[in-house]
Design an enzyme around this catalytic site. Structure first.
Site, PDB file in Angstrom:
ATOM      1  N   GLU A  49      45.630  45.097  44.958  1.00 29.17           N
ATOM      2  CA  GLU A  49      44.626  44.919  43.910  1.00 29.17           C
ATOM      3  C   GLU A  49      43.904  46.235  43.660  1.00 29.17           C
ATOM      4  O   GLU A  49      43.188  46.731  44.530  1.00 29.17           O
ATOM      5  CB  GLU A  49      43.606  43.847  44.308  1.00 29.17           C
ATOM      6  CG  GLU A  49      42.488  43.693  43.292  1.00 29.17           C
ATOM      7  CD  GLU A  49      41.333  42.825  43.781  1.00 29.17           C
ATOM      8  OE1 GLU A  49      40.241  42.930  43.201  1.00 29.17           O
ATOM      9  OE2 GLU A  49      41.528  42.061  44.754  1.00 29.17           O
ATOM     10  N   ARG A  53      37.064  49.847  38.660  1.00 28.25           N
ATOM     11  CA  ARG A  53      35.704  50.357  38.869  1.00 28.25           C
ATOM     12  C   ARG A  53      35.605  51.867  38.704  1.00 28.25           C
ATOM     13  O   ARG A  53      34.520  52.437  38.851  1.00 28.25           O
ATOM     14  CB  ARG A  53      35.211  49.974  40.270  1.00 28.25           C
ATOM     15  CG  ARG A  53      35.171  48.485  40.530  1.00 28.25           C
ATOM     16  CD  ARG A  53      34.696  48.192  41.933  1.00 28.25           C
ATOM     17  NE  ARG A  53      34.885  46.792  42.308  1.00 28.25           N
ATOM     18  CZ  ARG A  53      34.642  46.288  43.508  1.00 28.25           C
ATOM     19  NH1 ARG A  53      34.202  47.085  44.467  1.00 28.25           N
ATOM     20  NH2 ARG A  53      34.849  45.019  43.757  1.00 28.25           N
ATOM     21  N   THR A  76      38.561  43.092  39.336  1.00 29.65           N
ATOM     22  CA  THR A  76      37.306  43.201  38.595  1.00 29.65           C
ATOM     23  C   THR A  76      37.524  43.028  37.095  1.00 29.65           C
ATOM     24  O   THR A  76      36.930  43.737  36.284  1.00 29.65           O
ATOM     25  CB  THR A  76      36.576  44.534  38.889  1.00 29.65           C
ATOM     26  OG1 THR A  76      36.800  44.934  40.241  1.00 29.65           O
ATOM     27  CG2 THR A  76      35.084  44.374  38.683  1.00 29.65           C
ATOM     28  N   LYS A 136      40.033  32.585  44.025  1.00 27.42           N
ATOM     29  CA  LYS A 136      39.382  33.569  44.894  1.00 27.42           C
ATOM     30  C   LYS A 136      38.017  33.017  45.303  1.00 27.42           C
ATOM     31  O   LYS A 136      37.265  32.529  44.454  1.00 27.42           O
ATOM     32  CB  LYS A 136      39.223  34.884  44.116  1.00 27.42           C
ATOM     33  CG  LYS A 136      38.323  35.936  44.758  1.00 27.42           C
ATOM     34  CD  LYS A 136      38.275  37.161  43.856  1.00 27.42           C
ATOM     35  CE  LYS A 136      37.252  38.178  44.319  1.00 27.42           C
ATOM     36  NZ  LYS A 136      37.283  39.412  43.509  1.00 27.42           N
TER      37      LYS A 136
END
Length: 215
Positions: A49, A53, A76, A136
């Site tokens: 993953e 960011r 994200t 998640k």
């Protein structure tokens, strides 16, 4: 090609089942992307993953996308634009801290399997009603940790989770022994100091150790 929520969730579940840990990666220097991915895959962690960011994140996904044996996802994801950019960069799955109708719609339209975030039974039930049985649990430790997730599993045994947020080598096994946990997500396998030192051998060793947790 568009995908249904049920099919997207099935595909995400298959990716999550590849290893007990999904490394959560923050890339600051694009030159680190490919060798880092190679080191993690060599250590037995094929699902990666890359969090969106940093400015280098999408280029990092592009650099990792064609690695043999790898499954590179974008983390994200917040907006439909994030989804489209991640898909265009070659992401094979997505991860979000929560879920909105707009985000779910975009992932399904783009055919991007999503691991959507939930922290409460109500959120988990809403996602399940849409068709997402693989979710998640975030932020895991701040939301009550393994005991909370075990409690959610009582009335909702049809949902499986990948907890992230505060997961470490020291507590990962507490989650992985739960019936409703397929894998965990964590950043300890690719710490910034080792990445910046380009110590790929050390990262491969951390990946090997992580791949054995709960097995």
């Amino acid at each position: 090609m568009p995908v249904t929520a049920h099919e997207a969730s099935r595909q995400t579940s298959e990716i999550c089942a590849l290893a007990p840990v999904i490394p959560v990666i923050v890339i600051h220097d694009i030159a680190h992307a490919r060798p880092l991915a190679e080191a993690l895959i060599a250590g037995g962690l094929p699902a990666l993953e890359v969090t969106l960011r940093t400015p280098a994140a999408l280029d990092a996904i592009r650099a990792m996308a064609d690695l043999p044996g790898g499954h590179v996802g974008a983390g994200t994801l917040i907006t439909p634009d994030d989804v489209r950019a991640a898909k265009a960069a070659g992401a094979q799955f997505g991860v979000s801290p929560g879920a909105t109708e707009a985000l779910l719609d975009a992932c399904e339209a783009e055919g991007l399997p999503l691991l959507p975030g939930a922290a409460t039974a109500t959120e988990a039930m809403a996602l399940l009603a849409r068709g997402y049985a693989m979710q998640k649990f975030f932020p895991a430790e701040a939301s009550g940790g393994a005991p909370a997730l075990a409690s959610i599993g009582g009335p909702l045994p049809q949902i499986t989770f990948c907890p992230t947020g505060g997961i470490s080598a020291e507590n990962a096994d507490k989650y992985l022994i739960l019936r409703n946990v397929i894998c965990v997500g964590g950043s300890w396998i690719a710490p910034r100091d080792l990445v910046e030192a380009k110590d790929w051998a050390a990262i491969t060793q951390l990946a090997r150790e992580a791949a054995k947790i709960g097995r």
